[in-house]
Design a protein around this motif. Structure first.
Motif, PDB file in Angstrom:
ATOM      1  N   LYS A  85       0.864  -1.175   0.000  1.00 24.44           N
ATOM      2  CA  LYS A  85       0.000   0.000   0.000  1.00 24.44           C
ATOM      3  C   LYS A  85       0.904   1.230   0.000  1.00 24.44           C
ATOM      4  CE  LYS A  85      -3.576   2.342   2.603  1.00 24.44           C
ATOM      5  NZ  LYS A  85      -4.429   2.322   3.786  1.00 24.44           N
ATOM      6  N   GLY A  86       0.584   2.184  -0.859  1.00 27.33           N
ATOM      7  CA  GLY A  86       1.390   3.396  -0.966  1.00 27.33           C
ATOM      8  C   GLY A  86       2.331   3.391  -2.157  1.00 27.33           C
ATOM      9  N   ASP A  87       2.605   2.209  -2.732  1.00 22.58           N
ATOM     10  CA  ASP A  87       3.424   2.146  -3.939  1.00 22.58           C
ATOM     11  C   ASP A  87       2.640   2.733  -5.108  1.00 22.58           C
ATOM     12  OD1 ASP A  87       5.441   0.863  -2.563  1.00 22.58           O
ATOM     13  OD2 ASP A  87       4.954  -1.138  -3.321  1.00 22.58           O
ATOM     14  N   THR A  88       3.353   3.149  -6.141  1.00 21.36           N
ATOM     15  CA  THR A  88       2.738   3.648  -7.363  1.00 21.36           C
ATOM     16  C   THR A  88       3.156   2.750  -8.514  1.00 21.36           C
ATOM     17  OG1 THR A  88       2.852   5.915  -6.543  1.00 21.36           O
ATOM     18  CG2 THR A  88       2.522   5.647  -8.898  1.00 21.36           C
ATOM     19  N   VAL A  89       2.194   2.364  -9.345  1.00 22.52           N
ATOM     20  CA  VAL A  89       2.478   1.533 -10.514  1.00 22.52           C
ATOM     21  C   VAL A  89       2.103   2.330 -11.754  1.00 22.52           C
ATOM     22  CG1 VAL A  89       1.953  -0.612 -11.718  1.00 22.52           C
ATOM     23  CG2 VAL A  89       2.066  -0.594  -9.223  1.00 22.52           C
ATOM     24  N   THR A  90       3.023   2.372 -12.707  1.00 27.20           N
ATOM     25  CA  THR A  90       2.783   3.066 -13.968  1.00 27.20           C
ATOM     26  C   THR A  90       2.642   2.019 -15.070  1.00 27.20           C
ATOM     27  OG1 THR A  90       4.083   4.944 -13.202  1.00 27.20           O
ATOM     28  CG2 THR A  90       3.654   4.798 -15.574  1.00 27.20           C
ATOM     29  N   VAL A  91       1.484   2.038 -15.723  1.00 27.42           N
ATOM     30  CA  VAL A  91       1.176   1.110 -16.816  1.00 27.42           C
ATOM     31  C   VAL A  91       0.645   1.929 -17.979  1.00 27.42           C
ATOM     32  CG1 VAL A  91      -0.178  -0.902 -17.519  1.00 27.42           C
ATOM     33  CG2 VAL A  91       0.452  -0.635 -15.132  1.00 27.42           C
ATOM     34  N   GLY A  92       1.248   1.767 -19.156  1.00 23.18           N
ATOM     35  CA  GLY A  92       0.762   2.468 -20.343  1.00 23.18           C
ATOM     36  C   GLY A  92       0.730   3.976 -20.184  1.00 23.18           C
ATOM     37  N   GLY A  93       1.678   4.519 -19.447  1.00 24.36           N
ATOM     38  CA  GLY A  93       1.760   5.961 -19.278  1.00 24.36           C
ATOM     39  C   GLY A  93       0.848   6.535 -18.205  1.00 24.36           C
ATOM     40  N   LYS A  94       0.046   5.703 -17.558  1.00 25.34           N
ATOM     41  CA  LYS A  94      -0.842   6.156 -16.483  1.00 25.34           C
ATOM     42  C   LYS A  94      -0.349   5.589 -15.160  1.00 25.34           C
ATOM     43  CE  LYS A  94      -4.895   6.541 -19.394  1.00 25.34           C
ATOM     44  NZ  LYS A  94      -6.278   6.117 -19.612  1.00 25.34           N
ATOM     45  N   SER A  95      -0.424   6.398 -14.116  1.00 28.26           N
ATOM     46  CA  SER A  95       0.052   5.972 -12.801  1.00 28.26           C
ATOM     47  C   SER A  95      -1.115   5.735 -11.854  1.00 28.26           C
ATOM     48  CB  SER A  95       0.980   7.026 -12.199  1.00 28.26           C
ATOM     49  OG  SER A  95       2.147   7.153 -12.989  1.00 28.26           O
ATOM     50  N   TYR A  96      -0.949   4.732 -11.000  1.00 27.77           N
ATOM     51  CA  TYR A  96      -1.976   4.345 -10.038  1.00 27.77           C
ATOM     52  C   TYR A  96      -1.338   4.141  -8.673  1.00 27.77           C
ATOM     53  CZ  TYR A  96      -4.425   3.297 -14.376  1.00 27.77           C
ATOM     54  OH  TYR A  96      -4.982   3.384 -15.620  1.00 27.77           O
ATOM     55  N   ALA A  97      -1.978   4.674  -7.630  1.00 27.99           N
ATOM     56  CA  ALA A  97      -1.511   4.491  -6.258  1.00 27.99           C
ATOM     57  C   ALA A  97      -2.230   3.281  -5.661  1.00 27.99           C
ATOM     58  CB  ALA A  97      -1.812   5.731  -5.429  1.00 27.99           C
ATOM     59  N   ILE A  98      -1.472   2.362  -5.104  1.00 29.84           N
ATOM     60  CA  ILE A  98      -2.046   1.139  -4.539  1.00 29.84           C
ATOM     61  C   ILE A  98      -2.696   1.437  -3.196  1.00 29.84           C
ATOM     62  CG2 ILE A  98      -1.537  -1.159  -3.671  1.00 29.84           C
ATOM     63  CD1 ILE A  98       0.676  -1.362  -5.752  1.00 29.84           C
ATOM     64  N   ASN A  99      -3.971   1.021  -3.066  1.00 30.71           N
ATOM     65  CA  ASN A  99      -4.733   1.203  -1.830  1.00 30.71           C
ATOM     66  C   ASN A  99      -4.843  -0.087  -1.022  1.00 30.71           C
ATOM     67  OD1 ASN A  99      -5.310   3.836  -2.670  1.00 30.71           O
ATOM     68  ND2 ASN A  99      -7.102   3.146  -3.787  1.00 30.71           N
ATOM     69  N   ARG A 100      -4.924  -1.217  -1.722  1.00 33.91           N
ATOM     70  CA  ARG A 100      -5.095  -2.516  -1.070  1.00 33.91           C
ATOM     71  C   ARG A 100      -4.395  -3.569  -1.912  1.00 33.91           C
ATOM     72  NH1 ARG A 100     -11.063  -4.468   0.289  1.00 33.91           N
ATOM     73  NH2 ARG A 100     -11.303  -2.713  -1.098  1.00 33.91           N
ATOM     74  N   VAL A 101      -3.784  -4.554  -1.256  1.00 36.46           N
ATOM     75  CA  VAL A 101      -3.028  -5.594  -1.954  1.00 36.46           C
ATOM     76  C   VAL A 101      -3.517  -6.963  -1.502  1.00 36.46           C
ATOM     77  CG1 VAL A 101      -0.738  -6.563  -2.375  1.00 36.46           C
ATOM     78  CG2 VAL A 101      -0.986  -4.108  -2.017  1.00 36.46           C
ATOM     79  N   GLU A 102      -3.751  -7.850  -2.472  1.00 33.07           N
ATOM     80  CA  GLU A 102      -4.106  -9.242  -2.200  1.00 33.07           C
ATOM     81  C   GLU A 102      -3.277 -10.135  -3.107  1.00 33.07           C
ATOM     82  OE1 GLU A 102      -8.265  -9.611  -3.001  1.00 33.07           O
ATOM     83  OE2 GLU A 102      -8.853  -8.357  -1.314  1.00 33.07           O
ATOM     84  N   THR A 103      -3.023 -11.340  -2.662  1.00 26.82           N
ATOM     85  CA  THR A 103      -2.316 -12.307  -3.498  1.00 26.82           C
ATOM     86  C   THR A 103      -2.813 -13.704  -3.184  1.00 26.82           C
ATOM     87  OG1 THR A 103      -0.139 -12.995  -4.292  1.00 26.82           O
ATOM     88  CG2 THR A 103      -0.376 -12.683  -1.927  1.00 26.82           C
ATOM     89  N   ASP A 104      -2.457 -14.637  -4.032  1.00 32.14           N
ATOM     90  CA  ASP A 104      -2.773 -16.033  -3.784  1.00 32.14           C
ATOM     91  C   ASP A 104      -1.651 -16.624  -2.925  1.00 32.14           C
ATOM     92  OD1 ASP A 104      -0.789 -17.520  -5.826  1.00 32.14           O
ATOM     93  OD2 ASP A 104      -1.577 -15.688  -6.746  1.00 32.14           O
ATOM     94  N   PRO A 105      -1.856 -17.809  -2.358  1.00 30.25           N
ATOM     95  CA  PRO A 105      -0.829 -18.389  -1.472  1.00 30.25           C
ATOM     96  C   PRO A 105       0.537 -18.584  -2.131  1.00 30.25           C
ATOM     97  CG  PRO A 105      -2.903 -19.536  -1.182  1.00 30.25           C
ATOM     98  CD  PRO A 105      -3.078 -18.598  -2.352  1.00 30.25           C
ATOM     99  N   ALA A 106       0.576 -18.809  -3.428  1.00 27.95           N
ATOM    100  CA  ALA A 106       1.849 -19.014  -4.116  1.00 27.95           C
ATOM    101  C   ALA A 106       2.466 -17.688  -4.561  1.00 27.95           C
ATOM    102  CB  ALA A 106       1.666 -19.916  -5.332  1.00 27.95           C
ATOM    103  N   ARG A 107       1.770 -16.599  -4.362  1.00 26.53           N
ATOM    104  CA  ARG A 107       2.207 -15.268  -4.800  1.00 26.53           C
ATOM    105  C   ARG A 107       2.486 -15.238  -6.305  1.00 26.53           C
ATOM    106  NH1 ARG A 107       6.724 -13.559  -0.683  1.00 26.53           N
ATOM    107  NH2 ARG A 107       7.748 -13.779  -2.658  1.00 26.53           N
ATOM    108  N   ALA A 108       1.658 -15.956  -7.056  1.00 27.58           N
ATOM    109  CA  ALA A 108       1.812 -15.991  -8.508  1.00 27.58           C
ATOM    110  C   ALA A 108       1.199 -14.768  -9.168  1.00 27.58           C
ATOM    111  CB  ALA A 108       1.164 -17.254  -9.077  1.00 27.58           C
TER     112      ALA A 108
END
Length: 119
Positions: A85-108
């Motif tokens: 949470k708090g990281d920023t991801v830039t995809v296709g020239g647009k940036s997004y601030a992460i609010n919530r993170v979920e993953t599967d048990p294998a972190r795939a």
């Protein structure tokens, strides 16, 4: 090496040609990530493969997800750190601030609720 590591590797191999669905992206983390920022520090950048999707109207209503938020999916084998949470991801020239993170048990696959960043 555990069974979960094997599953993560298998899923990473299945998404070997991630260009079909996933784009080149960059995760940016300011030192002290996870919501804390330090304006005097240079941010760390991590390349990854990600895609942006939308939430269904039903899920938005049930989970109280704002209409501007997106579902950001990051291939686990494409990134060397865990998104926070708090990281920023830039995809296709647009940036997004992460609010919530979920993953599967294998972190795939990392699934993040993210808000567009103005700028």
């Amino acid at each position: 090496m555990s069974v979960l590591d094997d599953i993560r590797a298998a899923i990473g191999d299945a998404f070997g040609d991630t260009a079909l669905f996933f784009s080149e992206a960059t995760l940016t983390r300011v030192v002290g990530g996870g919501g804390w920022t330090d304006d005097s520090a240079a941010p760390d950048e991590y390349p990854c493969k990600a895609m942006v999707d939308t939430y269904s109207d039903h899920l938005r209503a049930v989970a109280d997800i704002p209409g501007t938020d997106v579902k950001l999916m990051i291939v686990g084998t494409s990134i060397s750190v865990d998104p926070l949470k708090g990281d920023t991801v830039t995809v296709g020239g647009k940036s997004y601030a992460i609010n919530r993170v979920e993953t599967d048990p294998a972190r795939a696959m990392w699934t993040c609720q993210a808000s567009p960043v103005d700028g």
